[in-house]
Structures are given as structure tokens and as C-alpha cells.
Motif scaffolding. Sequence first.
Motif, PDB file in Angstrom:
ATOM      1  N   PRO A 154       0.832  -1.207   0.000  1.00  0.00           N
ATOM      2  CA  PRO A 154       0.000   0.000   0.000  1.00  0.00           C
ATOM      3  C   PRO A 154       0.869   1.262   0.000  1.00  0.00           C
ATOM      4  O   PRO A 154       2.053   1.208   0.360  1.00  0.00           O
ATOM      5  N   PRO A 155       0.304   2.392  -0.401  1.00  0.00           N
ATOM      6  CA  PRO A 155       1.099   3.626  -0.482  1.00  0.00           C
ATOM      7  C   PRO A 155       1.806   3.994   0.819  1.00  0.00           C
ATOM      8  O   PRO A 155       2.933   4.503   0.788  1.00  0.00           O
ATOM      9  N   GLU A 156       1.166   3.741   1.957  1.00  0.00           N
ATOM     10  CA  GLU A 156       1.808   4.106   3.219  1.00  0.00           C
ATOM     11  C   GLU A 156       3.065   3.282   3.485  1.00  0.00           C
ATOM     12  O   GLU A 156       3.933   3.686   4.274  1.00  0.00           O
ATOM     13  N   ALA A 157       3.187   2.130   2.835  1.00  0.00           N
ATOM     14  CA  ALA A 157       4.376   1.301   3.018  1.00  0.00           C
ATOM     15  C   ALA A 157       5.485   1.654   2.042  1.00  0.00           C
ATOM     16  O   ALA A 157       6.666   1.493   2.365  1.00  0.00           O
ATOM     17  N   TYR A 158       5.126   2.131   0.841  1.00  0.00           N
ATOM     18  CA  TYR A 158       6.178   2.383  -0.149  1.00  0.00           C
ATOM     19  C   TYR A 158       6.553   3.853  -0.310  1.00  0.00           C
ATOM     20  O   TYR A 158       7.490   4.187  -1.030  1.00  0.00           O
ATOM     21  N   THR A 159       5.852   4.757   0.355  1.00  0.00           N
ATOM     22  CA  THR A 159       6.096   6.181   0.163  1.00  0.00           C
ATOM     23  C   THR A 159       7.126   6.707   1.154  1.00  0.00           C
ATOM     24  O   THR A 159       7.007   6.478   2.366  1.00  0.00           O
ATOM     25  N   TYR A 160       8.124   7.427   0.646  1.00  0.00           N
ATOM     26  CA  TYR A 160       9.088   8.115   1.492  1.00  0.00           C
ATOM     27  C   TYR A 160       8.562   9.514   1.830  1.00  0.00           C
ATOM     28  O   TYR A 160       7.922  10.170   0.989  1.00  0.00           O
ATOM     29  N   ALA A 161       8.867   9.982   3.021  1.00  0.00           N
ATOM     30  CA  ALA A 161       8.382  11.283   3.470  1.00  0.00           C
ATOM     31  C   ALA A 161       9.335  12.400   3.036  1.00  0.00           C
ATOM     32  O   ALA A 161       9.952  13.090   3.850  1.00  0.00           O
ATOM     33  N   ILE A 162       9.451  12.567   1.713  1.00  0.00           N
ATOM     34  CA  ILE A 162      10.204  13.684   1.157  1.00  0.00           C
ATOM     35  C   ILE A 162       9.262  14.474   0.249  1.00  0.00           C
ATOM     36  O   ILE A 162       8.106  14.083   0.068  1.00  0.00           O
ATOM     37  N   ASP A 163       9.753  15.568  -0.322  1.00  0.00           N
ATOM     38  CA  ASP A 163       8.926  16.379  -1.201  1.00  0.00           C
ATOM     39  C   ASP A 163       8.247  15.498  -2.248  1.00  0.00           C
ATOM     40  O   ASP A 163       8.901  14.802  -3.028  1.00  0.00           O
ATOM     41  N   ALA A 164       6.919  15.532  -2.268  1.00  0.00           N
ATOM     42  CA  ALA A 164       6.151  14.599  -3.089  1.00  0.00           C
ATOM     43  C   ALA A 164       6.380  14.817  -4.581  1.00  0.00           C
ATOM     44  O   ALA A 164       6.468  13.848  -5.353  1.00  0.00           O
ATOM     45  N   ASP A 165       6.464  16.070  -5.013  1.00  0.00           N
ATOM     46  CA  ASP A 165       6.666  16.338  -6.435  1.00  0.00           C
ATOM     47  C   ASP A 165       8.037  15.869  -6.896  1.00  0.00           C
ATOM     48  O   ASP A 165       8.181  15.305  -7.992  1.00  0.00           O
ATOM     49  N   LEU A 166       9.046  16.108  -6.064  1.00  0.00           N
ATOM     50  CA  LEU A 166      10.402  15.672  -6.397  1.00  0.00           C
ATOM     51  C   LEU A 166      10.468  14.152  -6.477  1.00  0.00           C
ATOM     52  O   LEU A 166      11.058  13.583  -7.409  1.00  0.00           O
ATOM     53  N   ALA A 167       9.843  13.484  -5.510  1.00  0.00           N
ATOM     54  CA  ALA A 167       9.834  12.018  -5.507  1.00  0.00           C
ATOM     55  C   ALA A 167       9.154  11.473  -6.754  1.00  0.00           C
ATOM     56  O   ALA A 167       9.648  10.533  -7.398  1.00  0.00           O
ATOM     57  N   ALA A 168       8.020  12.056  -7.114  1.00  0.00           N
ATOM     58  CA  ALA A 168       7.285  11.581  -8.290  1.00  0.00           C
ATOM     59  C   ALA A 168       8.080  11.799  -9.566  1.00  0.00           C
ATOM     60  O   ALA A 168       8.074  10.947 -10.472  1.00  0.00           O
ATOM     61  N   ALA A 169       8.784  12.916  -9.646  1.00  0.00           N
ATOM     62  CA  ALA A 169       9.539  13.242 -10.861  1.00  0.00           C
ATOM     63  C   ALA A 169      10.696  12.284 -11.088  1.00  0.00           C
ATOM     64  O   ALA A 169      11.089  12.035 -12.236  1.00  0.00           O
ATOM     65  N   HIS A 170      11.226  11.715 -10.011  1.00  0.00           N
ATOM     66  CA  HIS A 170      12.428  10.888 -10.143  1.00  0.00           C
ATOM     67  C   HIS A 170      12.214   9.441  -9.693  1.00  0.00           C
ATOM     68  O   HIS A 170      13.184   8.699  -9.519  1.00  0.00           O
ATOM     69  N   GLY A 171      10.973   9.043  -9.520  1.00  0.00           N
ATOM     70  CA  GLY A 171      10.687   7.651  -9.185  1.00  0.00           C
ATOM     71  C   GLY A 171      11.181   7.226  -7.820  1.00  0.00           C
ATOM     72  O   GLY A 171      11.518   6.053  -7.614  1.00  0.00           O
ATOM     73  N   VAL A 172      11.230   8.167  -6.874  1.00  0.00           N
ATOM     74  CA  VAL A 172      11.756   7.853  -5.546  1.00  0.00           C
ATOM     75  C   VAL A 172      10.645   7.287  -4.674  1.00  0.00           C
ATOM     76  O   VAL A 172       9.705   7.999  -4.283  1.00  0.00           O
ATOM     77  N   ARG A 173      10.737   6.011  -4.392  1.00  0.00           N
ATOM     78  CA  ARG A 173       9.797   5.293  -3.536  1.00  0.00           C
ATOM     79  C   ARG A 173      10.448   3.970  -3.162  1.00  0.00           C
ATOM     80  O   ARG A 173      11.529   3.636  -3.636  1.00  0.00           O
ATOM     81  N   ARG A 174       9.805   3.219  -2.329  1.00  0.00           N
ATOM     82  CA  ARG A 174      10.312   1.898  -1.971  1.00  0.00           C
ATOM     83  C   ARG A 174       9.749   0.887  -2.969  1.00  0.00           C
ATOM     84  O   ARG A 174       8.551   0.843  -3.209  1.00  0.00           O
ATOM     85  N   TYR A 175      10.661   0.098  -3.551  1.00  0.00           N
ATOM     86  CA  TYR A 175      10.258  -0.919  -4.525  1.00  0.00           C
ATOM     87  C   TYR A 175      10.383  -2.334  -3.946  1.00  0.00           C
ATOM     88  O   TYR A 175       9.574  -3.205  -4.252  1.00  0.00           O
TER      89      TYR A 175
END
Length: 399
Positions: A154-175
Motif C-alpha cells: 500500500p502507499p503508506e508502506a512504499y512512500t518516502y516522506a520527502i517532497d512529493a513532487d520531487l519524488a514523483a519526478a524521479h521515481g523515488v519510492r520503496r520498490y
Amino acid sequence: MSVILVVNSGSSSFKYQLIEPESEVRLANGLVERIGEAVGRVVHVSGGQRTETEAPIADHTEGFARMLAAFADAGRPLSEYTLLAVGHRVVQGGDRFFAPTVIDDAVAAEILALSTLAPLHNPAHHQAIVAARQTFPDVPHVAVFDTAFHQTMPPEAYTYAIDADLAAAHGVRRYGFHGTSHQYVSEQAAWFLDRPADTLKQIVLHLGNGASMCAINRGRSVDTSMGLTPLEGLVMGTRSGDLDPSVLFHLNREAGMDVDDLDHLLNQRSGLLGLGGHADMRDLRAAAAEGDTRARLALDVYVHRLRHYLGAYLLELGGADVICFTAGVGENVPALREEVLAGLDWFGIHIDPERNREHSRGVRRISTEISRTTVLVVPTDEELEIARQTAEAILAVPA
């Protein structure tokens, strides 16, 4: 005989296995390594016989030619089999690939594009895919992604608590990674217990030189310890696992370490090696037994981190029906399993010391009869899982 060829590629090598999907018998396996070096090496095993040859191997295309020659030299050319498909292990599938995927030019290009998230792995996978498709142009090729099993988090498990737009632009999440192993082991556990996988809450500990844990609720990964890369999470052979990011800033300012220095430190000079002087668990435990305090501390940190994640996943799942140990360390170090699960009687987790010390090539139960949580040792087989997923993928493609 109909077969599937499984390929696990690196930048200068690839491993292969030939598997008959109906019986799941492994007919041959081998290694092509030192590609691009002055002298390459091919090791081939089939029919109980092992052969080894050395010669220059310019690239992966020539590597596949050498593999074919090894089959012929061993007395059973690959052309005598009906090759159904070639299954390729691919480390990083990003948020694009959720399942085993038949490879066409567009898929191959996407795998290469994902190299920004896996620069050490995906370029090598792409090289092997290109070479294999040239070598076997008339059969389907299937990519099986380490990350795919974890796409159910779920999103709460794979999402890092950094700037959301920056994370989305560069694929920053837990895989997450080791997905083929976590899936295979959890399914084997369900088979052993004669229970549907979708009725079980499981925690799988994949403990090798690389290590990760996975919380699996009713057959679906809901959390895992590795993140954007395989560096996050548990203490590993040479990787640090979890770390305060400010450590990197501190070492940059105070020790003058640049990005490459820090990358090398955390991936190659940390973990058990950095703490205790040995990356191999056998050597580390031997040193600790002889009184080496650094080795003992390394083991204690390793176990502490495992128990930390185990506690988190027990809470996240609301308890576990099954805990599985797998991979080289998880399968072969009884003392470690005892240390990880010590003092958990109040969770209803009880280990039988005699069962725990037994060795077997198959799945085995090491918990007592009164244990509410079943604890198993489950030998992993990522190549077999890749073959299974490859067969499913080609059957799903309309004729």
C-alpha cells in the motif's frame, strides 16, 4: 522434451538453468563469466558431469554462443530440446511492471530506461536480453522482475516522506527486491502446510549475503525491508542497511568523502564486513567463538536488526501464521534462527531445538507442536520460480 531456459545476467557474466516445466526437473545449469576480459570461463553441468572451458568472450552474444557449444560438447545440444521460452531475471521493474512480461522491443527499452534506478543491474539485464533474443529469435522471452511481487504494497508502506513532487519526478519510492524468492518461499510454505496461500499471514526472512524481510498478507506483499535500492533494511554481508541519512552529510564534510566514496562505503565496506571483518557468516561466527569482540558485536547488530523488523511485521500483520527462514544463512545457521526468535514465547512462537538443528534439502518445520506460529525452513529456488512465471506468461499470451 519441452524446456525453459532461465537466465540471470550480470555485467560480465550470466548464470543459466534449463528446466523442464512439467516435472520441474533441472536438466542443466551453468555459468558464463569474465565476459570482456582477456580470458573468459564457461562452466556447464548436465547429466551429473561438469565441464569447464576458458577462452576470450567478447560480449554477451558470444557468451550465448559459448553456452550453446557447452551443451553440444556435453553430448546433448540445446537444439535437441523444444525451447518454449527464455526467462530473464530483471532486478528493477519500477512501478511499470507488476507481473512477468513477454519482452518486445518496447519492453526491452523500458528495462534499459529503468537503469537510473538500478545502474548496476538493469544495463546488464538489457545486454543479456538483446543477446538472447538474437540467439533465440523464434521463442518468446519473458522478464521476471524482483520488484513485481512487492507492487501490492500500500502507499503508506512504499512512500518516502520527502517532497512529493520531487519524488514523483524521479521515481523515488520503496520498490523492494528478492520478490521471486519471497513469492516462491511463501507458496512453498502454503503447500507444505496444505493451506491456500491466500489464507495465511506470513513473514519471510531471506538471509544471504543480500538480505531482506517481507510481510505477506494472504499471498500479497504488504511490506518489505529493502527500498529504492537493495541497500535499505537489514544488515547484510557488505551493505549497511538502515542508516541515518545525516551520516552521509557528516562524512562528506568531515572525512571529505564524495558520492562515489560513500556509495562504495555503504555497499562494499559496511554490513558484517565493516563491523566484524568478515562478510561470510561462517567466518564471522567462527571469529566470534574465538573471542573476537568486533565479530560478536557484528552478530549482535545483525540479530537486533532482524528482531526489529520481525516485531514491526508481527504488529503490522496482527500476528503471523508462519515465519519462514530461507537463503544461505537462513537455511543453514541454526544458532542464528534461535537468536532471532529467542524470548518470543509470549507471541506464541516456540522453537524445538532438535528440529532446528536438523538438516534437510526440503521444507521442514522447526517450531514445536504448541507453537501458535509455525516456523519453517524453506529452501529457496528463484530459478524455478522464474521458470514457473515464464510458463504462466507465455500461456497467457493469445496465440
